[in-house]
Design a protein around this motif. Structure first.
Motif, short mmCIF file in Angstrom:
data_model
loop_
_atom_site.label_atom_id
_atom_site.label_comp_id
_atom_site.label_asym_id
_atom_site.label_seq_id
_atom_site.Cartn_x
_atom_site.Cartn_y
_atom_site.Cartn_z
N VAL A 1 -41.88 -40.46 -18.90
CA VAL A 1 -42.27 -41.71 -19.54
C VAL A 1 -41.00 -42.41 -20.00
CG1 VAL A 1 -43.39 -42.76 -21.54
CG2 VAL A 1 -44.55 -40.95 -20.28
N LEU A 2 -40.86 -43.67 -19.63
CA LEU A 2 -39.73 -44.49 -20.08
C LEU A 2 -40.20 -45.39 -21.21
CD1 LEU A 2 -38.19 -45.51 -16.63
CD2 LEU A 2 -37.35 -43.78 -18.22
N THR A 3 -39.49 -45.35 -22.33
CA THR A 3 -39.87 -46.17 -23.47
C THR A 3 -38.58 -46.62 -24.18
OG1 THR A 3 -41.29 -46.29 -25.43
CG2 THR A 3 -40.15 -44.19 -25.03
N THR A 4 -38.69 -46.99 -25.43
CA THR A 4 -37.52 -47.36 -26.23
C THR A 4 -37.49 -46.51 -27.49
OG1 THR A 4 -38.71 -49.10 -27.42
CG2 THR A 4 -37.58 -49.74 -25.38
N SER A 5 -36.36 -46.51 -28.16
CA SER A 5 -36.24 -45.71 -29.38
C SER A 5 -37.24 -46.19 -30.44
CB SER A 5 -34.81 -45.77 -29.90
OG SER A 5 -34.39 -47.12 -30.07
N ARG A 6 -37.49 -47.51 -30.47
CA ARG A 6 -38.43 -48.04 -31.46
C ARG A 6 -39.84 -47.55 -31.22
NH1 ARG A 6 -41.72 -52.57 -31.88
NH2 ARG A 6 -41.01 -53.51 -29.91
N ALA A 7 -40.22 -47.40 -29.95
CA ALA A 7 -41.60 -47.02 -29.63
C ALA A 7 -41.77 -45.52 -29.41
CB ALA A 7 -42.06 -47.77 -28.38
N ARG A 8 -40.67 -44.76 -29.42
CA ARG A 8 -40.75 -43.34 -29.04
C ARG A 8 -41.73 -42.55 -29.91
NH1 ARG A 8 -36.51 -39.61 -27.25
NH2 ARG A 8 -34.93 -40.93 -28.21
N GLU A 9 -41.69 -42.75 -31.22
CA GLU A 9 -42.56 -41.97 -32.10
C GLU A 9 -44.03 -42.21 -31.75
OE1 GLU A 9 -43.51 -41.36 -36.88
OE2 GLU A 9 -41.76 -42.52 -36.24
N ALA A 10 -44.40 -43.47 -31.51
CA ALA A 10 -45.79 -43.78 -31.16
C ALA A 10 -46.16 -43.17 -29.81
CB ALA A 10 -46.00 -45.30 -31.13
N ILE A 11 -45.20 -43.18 -28.88
CA ILE A 11 -45.44 -42.59 -27.56
C ILE A 11 -45.67 -41.09 -27.69
CG2 ILE A 11 -44.40 -42.08 -25.31
CD1 ILE A 11 -45.21 -44.98 -25.56
N GLU A 12 -44.80 -40.41 -28.42
CA GLU A 12 -44.92 -38.97 -28.60
C GLU A 12 -46.26 -38.62 -29.24
OE1 GLU A 12 -42.85 -36.71 -27.58
OE2 GLU A 12 -40.80 -37.49 -27.53
N SER A 13 -46.65 -39.39 -30.24
CA SER A 13 -47.92 -39.14 -30.91
C SER A 13 -49.09 -39.35 -29.95
CB SER A 13 -48.05 -40.07 -32.12
OG SER A 13 -49.30 -39.91 -32.73
N PHE A 14 -49.01 -40.38 -29.14
CA PHE A 14 -50.10 -40.65 -28.19
C PHE A 14 -50.19 -39.55 -27.14
CE2 PHE A 14 -52.39 -42.67 -24.74
CZ PHE A 14 -53.38 -43.38 -25.42
N LEU A 15 -49.04 -39.10 -26.66
CA LEU A 15 -49.04 -38.03 -25.67
C LEU A 15 -49.61 -36.74 -26.26
CD1 LEU A 15 -45.58 -38.61 -23.93
CD2 LEU A 15 -47.85 -39.10 -23.00
N ASP A 16 -49.39 -36.51 -27.55
CA ASP A 16 -49.95 -35.32 -28.21
C ASP A 16 -51.47 -35.34 -28.17
OD1 ASP A 16 -47.48 -34.27 -28.81
OD2 ASP A 16 -47.41 -35.13 -30.84
N SER A 17 -52.06 -36.55 -28.17
CA SER A 17 -53.53 -36.66 -28.19
C SER A 17 -54.14 -36.82 -26.80
CB SER A 17 -53.93 -37.87 -29.05
OG SER A 17 -53.49 -39.09 -28.45
N THR A 18 -53.31 -36.86 -25.77
CA THR A 18 -53.79 -37.05 -24.40
C THR A 18 -53.73 -35.72 -23.65
OG1 THR A 18 -52.98 -39.33 -24.40
CG2 THR A 18 -53.47 -38.34 -22.26
N VAL A 19 -54.83 -35.38 -23.00
CA VAL A 19 -54.89 -34.12 -22.26
C VAL A 19 -54.29 -34.32 -20.88
CG1 VAL A 19 -56.38 -32.30 -21.37
CG2 VAL A 19 -56.97 -33.45 -23.52
#
Length: 608
Positions: free
Chosen positions: A144-162
């Motif tokens: 997944v390519l993102t930015t440092s600003r959005a990384r935390e939200a991305i990581e959290s979303f991936l934690d909730s996605t199977v």
């Protein structure tokens, strides 16, 4: 290779005539991909601006961020190296970054690395978490390519996605330019898959269309030729999301001819549509500028984006693509009235038709021509016949022409049960054949075979539209309804959205327009009409959002007015009218009404 540029790709900027055969058809050379086009631009106009982003996140005035072709090449190789460290050729790489130059660099870096890009959106987009989850589980990206600003939200979303395996997360803005030195050049074939374009979800859950490099190149050339964007001083202005097919095309144009596009975030436009107008005006002063938007955007801008001083805005050089299905003449006229004093040309608007399964573009009106509207008998149209009547006829329904089909693309109108081509003037499903059509749906063999494997049983020998097509080759079933009249294509709706009562078909946008005009309490463009099961017949339901400033108004009178207007004009009893707060009706990621999702919400009791 020097400066990261492969000089075997051809000398000079791309010449359109090099992509045409002896008959003028599009014949994409085998070395032409988005990546090779960018390399040409680096070799020839390296220090010219490629993309400009207007960042309004800080408040009033924009912070202008620019990237040249040379700098883009460095970012593509640097980020591409990091992609190559975690993803193999042909694996999927999702781009889940906020709108901006990092998104563009990430998308092109994924292609440059030989992977399949999956343009998506960051979880911060409200109301679309379920669609994002669906796309991720379907595409199964390795990275997944993102930015440092959005990384935390991305990581959290991936934690909730199977997902079978957790994808690696790369922050594009944290990758140093020095990583470009370690990039391994990858041979990219024109028939390799470039990216998965996920559909907006208007009539079903999002699915990923496999778009090849050939399809991308062919479709960009089709647009350039159809809209007459051959002048290299033509540039783009767009607020459309980069995960949307038209948003991606707005970053594809500059790659073809070495120009540039000016971008802003969709939220910047929604909050203050005058920003779009100001950017168009700035572009219009230095050359021709092209933009694109759906119906609601033109209506919203006419309501909230009209400048106070006509001397500060010049729209005389603007080309405006309007690509909603179907195109609203009301939206066009509303915008024209507001912006003609600012130099808007009578031929500025280009009603167009397209869909993700065809990469994007299918048809538009000819350069220099004005919008063409026919008024059709509503009753005859419900029976599948396009019968013109006078504009003032009580039964008249205005339908906007989407012009002529793109070069090297075949389009026929088909009766779905018989798979036979319809004569001009008769409504049927739009079927397409050409090199811009996608390869299929990712991981959905059965659905792909149906949608992309249409077989014509019969064509019209006289006056048919299959000339030039390969008749034993498969056709794309668009799911859209349209007809030909005097050689031009008209789009009237989607098969899945049809309102069918007592065996007669009605177009929901027509019913919705009637409801909007019945009462000022409801918002035009924010009304959904659909049927729900009933005995003995399907029941018509209308859900309408409140207009601004009406939150406390009693809706009883509006409900009665809507019922009366729909019954008088369409002969349809309305089983239920719900007036709901603004923002209640589901919409796709591109802003279109999601009528089936609205119906599901209604059945589930979401509207009280």
């Amino acid at each position: 290779m020097r400066d990261g540029v492969d000089h075997d790709i051809g000398e000079g900027l791309l010449q359109i005539e090099d992509c045409l055969d002896a008959d003028g058809g599009i014949a994409l050379p085998p070395d032409v991909t988005l990546i090779s086009l960018i390399q040409r631009n680096i070799a020839n106009v390296a220090d010219a601006v490629a993309y400009r982003f207007l960042d309004y996140a800080g408040g009033a005035g924009p912070v202008v961020d620019e990237i040249t072709w040379r700098a883009l090449g460095v970012r593509m190789r640097a980020v591409g190296h990091h992609v190559q460290c975690v993803a193999a050729r042909g694996e999927r790489v999702a781009v889940m970054a906020p709108q901006g130059l990092d998104y563009i660099a990430g998308f092109f870096a994924a292609l440059n690395a030989g992977t399949i890009a999956v343009p998506l959106f960051a979880p911060e987009l409200p109301g679309h978490a379920e669609r994002l989850d669906t796309a991720l589980r379907d595409a199964r990206p390795t990275a997944v390519l993102t930015t440092s600003r959005a990384r935390e939200a991305i990581e959290s979303f991936l934690d909730s996605t199977v997902l079978p395996e957790r994808p690696a997360v790369i922050a594009i803005d944290e990758v140093p330019d020095a990583a470009a030195d370690d990039f391994r050049p990858t041979l990219i074939g024109v028939d390799d898959v470039s990216h998965l374009q996920y559909t907006g979800g208007a009539t079903r859950a999002p699915v990923g269309v496999e778009i090849t490099h050939r399809a991308v190149g062919t479709n960009l050339l089709q647009m350039i030729l159809s809209i007459d964007l051959l002048d290299r001083n033509t540039h783009g202005v767009s607020w459309l999301p980069l995960y949307h097919d038209m948003g991606l095309s707005m970053i594809g144009f500059p790659a073809v001819y070495g120009g540039h596009s000016t971008l802003m975030a969709p939220t910047a436009f929604i909050r203050r549509p005058l920003r779009w107008i100001e950017a168009l005006s700035a572009g219009s002063r230095i050359g021709r500028v092209v933009t694109a938007a759906p119906n609601f955007a033109y209506e919203w801008t006419a309501q909230r984006g009209v400048p106070g001083d006509a001397g500060d805005v010049d729209l005389s050089n603007v080309v405006m693509i309007i690509g909603s299905e179907p195109v609203s003449i009301s939206a066009i006229d509303t915008f024209r009235r507001a912006f003609t004093p600012f130099g808007l040309s009578p031929s500025a608007f280009k009603p167009s038709y397209g869909l993700a399964e065809a990469t994007l573009f299918v048809s538009t009106i000819d350069p220099g021509t004005e919008v063409n509207v026919v008024h059709l008998d509503r009753g005859c149209l419900s029976e599948g016949r396009a019968v013109p009547v006078a504009a003032g006829d009580p039964a008249a329904l205005p339908v906007v022409s989407c012009g002529h089909i793109a070069r090297s693309l075949s389009c026929v109108i088909v009766d779905p049960p018989s798979r036979s081509e319809q004569p001009d003037g008769f409504v049927g499903e739009i079927w397409l054949q050409g090199d811009n059509v996608g390869r299929g749906y990712w991981g959905r063999a059965e659905e792909s075979a149906h949608t992309f494997g249409g077989r014509l049983a019969a064509t019209n020998e006289a006056g048919g539209h299959a000339s030039g097509a390969t008749l034993d080759r498969a056709w794309l079933r668009s799911g859209d309804l349209g007809f030909y009249l005097e050689g031009e294509l008209y789009v009237v709706g989607r098969l899945a959205d049809l309102v069918v009562v007592s065996g007669r078909s009605h177009y929901p946008h027509d019913i919705e327009a009637t409801a909007a005009s019945a009462s000022p309490l409801v918002r035009r463009g924010y009304i959904a009409a659909f049927t729900v099961p009933g005995e003995p017949l399907e029941r018509l339901v209308i859900v309408a959002e409140r207009a601004t400033g009406t939150a406390r108004a009693d809706p009883a009178a509006a409900v009665a007015e809507i019922r009366t207007a729909v019954e008088d004009r369409h002969g349809l009893p309305v089983a239920d009218v719900r007036v709901v707060p603004a923002g209640s009706i589901p919409r796709t990621t591109s802003g279109k009404l999601a009528r089936l999702a609205c119906r599901d919400a209604y059945v589930a009791g979401a509207f009280g």
